[in-house]
Design a protein around this motif. Structure first.
Motif, PDB file in Angstrom:
ATOM      1  N   ASP A   1       0.870  -1.181   0.000  1.00  0.00           N
ATOM      2  CA  ASP A   1       0.000   0.000   0.000  1.00  0.00           C
ATOM      3  C   ASP A   1       0.906   1.230   0.000  1.00  0.00           C
TER       4      ASP A   1
ATOM      5  N   ASP B   1       0.990   4.282   5.390  1.00  0.00           N
ATOM      6  CA  ASP B   1       1.611   3.534   6.485  1.00  0.00           C
ATOM      7  C   ASP B   1       0.595   3.055   7.517  1.00  0.00           C
ATOM      8  N   ASP B   2      -0.412   3.862   7.815  1.00  0.00           N
ATOM      9  CA  ASP B   2      -1.410   3.455   8.799  1.00  0.00           C
ATOM     10  C   ASP B   2      -2.164   2.209   8.329  1.00  0.00           C
TER      11      ASP B   2
ATOM     12  N   LEU C   1      -0.956  -0.045   6.282  1.00  0.00           N
ATOM     13  CA  LEU C   1      -0.011  -1.157   6.350  1.00  0.00           C
ATOM     14  C   LEU C   1       0.126  -1.671   7.779  1.00  0.00           C
ATOM     15  N   ALA C   2       0.058  -0.775   8.754  1.00  0.00           N
ATOM     16  CA  ALA C   2       0.070  -1.202  10.158  1.00  0.00           C
ATOM     17  C   ALA C   2      -1.161  -2.046  10.460  1.00  0.00           C
TER      18      ALA C   2
ATOM     19  N   ARG D   1      -0.808  -5.565   9.123  1.00  0.00           N
ATOM     20  CA  ARG D   1      -0.070  -6.469  10.018  1.00  0.00           C
ATOM     21  C   ARG D   1      -0.984  -7.012  11.113  1.00  0.00           C
TER      22      ARG D   1
ATOM     23  N   THR E   1       5.142  -5.869   5.305  1.00  0.00           N
ATOM     24  CA  THR E   1       4.462  -4.830   4.545  1.00  0.00           C
ATOM     25  C   THR E   1       5.479  -4.013   3.769  1.00  0.00           C
TER      26      THR E   1
ATOM     27  N   ASN F   1       5.637  -0.280   1.682  1.00  0.00           N
ATOM     28  CA  ASN F   1       5.065   0.966   1.188  1.00  0.00           C
ATOM     29  C   ASN F   1       5.646   1.204  -0.204  1.00  0.00           C
TER      30      ASN F   1
ATOM     31  N   GLN G   1       7.713   4.195  -1.192  1.00  0.00           N
ATOM     32  CA  GLN G   1       9.033   4.375  -0.599  1.00  0.00           C
ATOM     33  C   GLN G   1      10.017   3.265  -0.962  1.00  0.00           C
ATOM     34  N   GLU G   2       9.504   2.166  -1.491  1.00  0.00           N
ATOM     35  CA  GLU G   2      10.360   1.003  -1.725  1.00  0.00           C
ATOM     36  C   GLU G   2       9.916   0.296  -2.995  1.00  0.00           C
TER      37      GLU G   2
END
Length: 392
Positions: free
Chosen positions: A228, A231-232, A234-235, A238, A245, A247, A250-251
């Motif tokens: 995704d 970040d929220d 993706l948290a 989990r 996860t 992001n 960013q990656e």
């Protein structure tokens, strides 16, 4: 306001002692033109039930229909499927307030019970229905889109041909209504034929993606990776079962997945974003002989290099539609209380604020996860949204 024969407004999940003659309902007049109107309360006929709507979730497909996607309103390649003068809302749960003895007996329910309805209303006469594939019904009537009114209203009629499932009345309405996206995602997971040693990548941590992660977790593969840009979310991924996860803003997801799999790539990829870029992403991060499962409804056309599917990797590409035979399992998981539903069902609105609800679903900033309408909620005195007001 609705004309009613009782002075009391029933609480969410309670059966009505008296049924009003009119109700508030959102009505589709065409793309971008949904209005709150006064409509007659449906009168159930033989074999039919009347529900007081406890909650109705807003799906990404509702938003795409609102914005005029060709899948719903047609283009040069296909006829329109969605209908105007229709009450939208196919992700719903409600309390039975009326119905004849035969209808109640057929479904094994009584007045005051809560049920969820599958979104499709099969004809039970076409080739697909007769072969048992009712979710691919050729007529393809569906609550809120075609053939039957949905539940963005105080009441909704359940036709005799509909499929229903009992749901615990102790669940908050917005949680109970989540059985629809959860069952859909479970079907996508089944289409992936996940095995214990698999690396499973799920694109998107919205309602369908999170549900697919929860479903994949029940299959217990070697690893589940969620993708995704928020970040929220993706948290939250989990919390529902993702092992890792990424992001993707960013990656490099393709490089990271290959690094985790000795350079091969993922075994199964489930696309649950509805964004065109997620399709080539999946083709690139899958290993040879991998499985691509497409669940999303796209607003825009998607172009890919088909040679990746054929000559390069010989991929197994599978579609997934609705949630056949997965509703009992989805409802069981919700009733178990193991999923963080307070964090998934982020926003609840009254009917009067349906436009704010639709706009929030379409907010690309990712403020919401699951947005629902609770008809029993009172409209606020200001324009601010009602958030989590129906969780008690």
């Amino acid at each position: 306001m609705s004309t009613t024969t009782t002075t009391e407004t029933p609480a969410q999940g309670e059966a009505h002692l008296e049924i009003p003659t009119t109700m508030r309902a959102v009505v589709v007049h065409g793309p971008g033109d949904y209005r709150l109107e006064e409509r007659p309360v449906p009168q159930p006929g033989p074999g039919e039930l009347l529900l007081c709507t406890d909650a109705v979730g807003i799906c990404a497909s509702d938003l795409k229909c609102y914005h005029g996607a060709a899948k719903f309103w047609g283009d040069e390649n296909r006829p329109a499927w969605a209908e105007a003068d229709r009450i939208p809302g196919h992700e719903f749960v409600g309390t039975i307030v009326a119905g004849d003895d035969a209808a109640l007996a057929k479904r094994g329910v009584t007045l005051g019970d809560r049920i969820a309805c599958e979104q499709i209303v099969p004809c039970w006469e076409c080739r697909y229905c007769l072969e048992g594939a009712y979710w691919m019904c050729a007529v393809h009537d569906m609550f809120g889109f075609k053939g039957f009114d949905g539940a963005m209203a105080e009441y909704v009629l359940v036709p005799a041909k509909a499929l229903t499932h009992p749901v615990d009345r102790a669940l908050p309405g917005q949680v109970a209504a989540f059985a629809e996206p959860l069952s859909c995602a479970f079907h996508a997971v089944e289409r992936g034929e996940i095995r214990f040693g698999d690396t499973v990548v799920i694109a998107g941590a919205g309602p369908i993606g999170l549900s697919a992660i929860a479903g994949a977790r029940q299959k217990n593969p070697l690893r589940i990776i969620a993708l995704d840009v928020v970040d929220d979310k993706l948290a939250l991924a989990r919390k529902v079962g993702a092992d890792l996860t990424i992001n993707i803003a960013q990656e490099d997801a393709v490089a990271r997945v290959k690094e985790l799999t000795d350079g091969y790539g993922a075994d199964v990829y489930i696309e649950a974003t509805g964004h065109p870029s997620a399709v080539p992403q999946g083709l690139n991060l899958l290993r040879k002989l991998g499985t691509f499962v497409e669940y999303s409804v796209f607003k825009d056309a998607v172009s890919v290099d088909w040679s990746i599917i054929s000559d390069d990797k010989e991929l197994d590409v599978r579609g997934a539609h609705l949630g056949p035979h997965t509703w009992p399992a989805a409802i069981k998981l919700l009733e178990s209380g193991t999923l963080p539903m307070d964090e998934i069902c982020t926003h609840q609105f009254p009917l009067e604020d349906f436009q704010q609800a639709l706009d929030l679903v379409g907010d690309s900033a990712g403020v919401s996860v699951k947005v629902s309408i609770i008809p029993s909620l009172s409209a606020p005195t200001t324009s601010a949204p009602t958030v989590s007001a129906a969780r008690a």
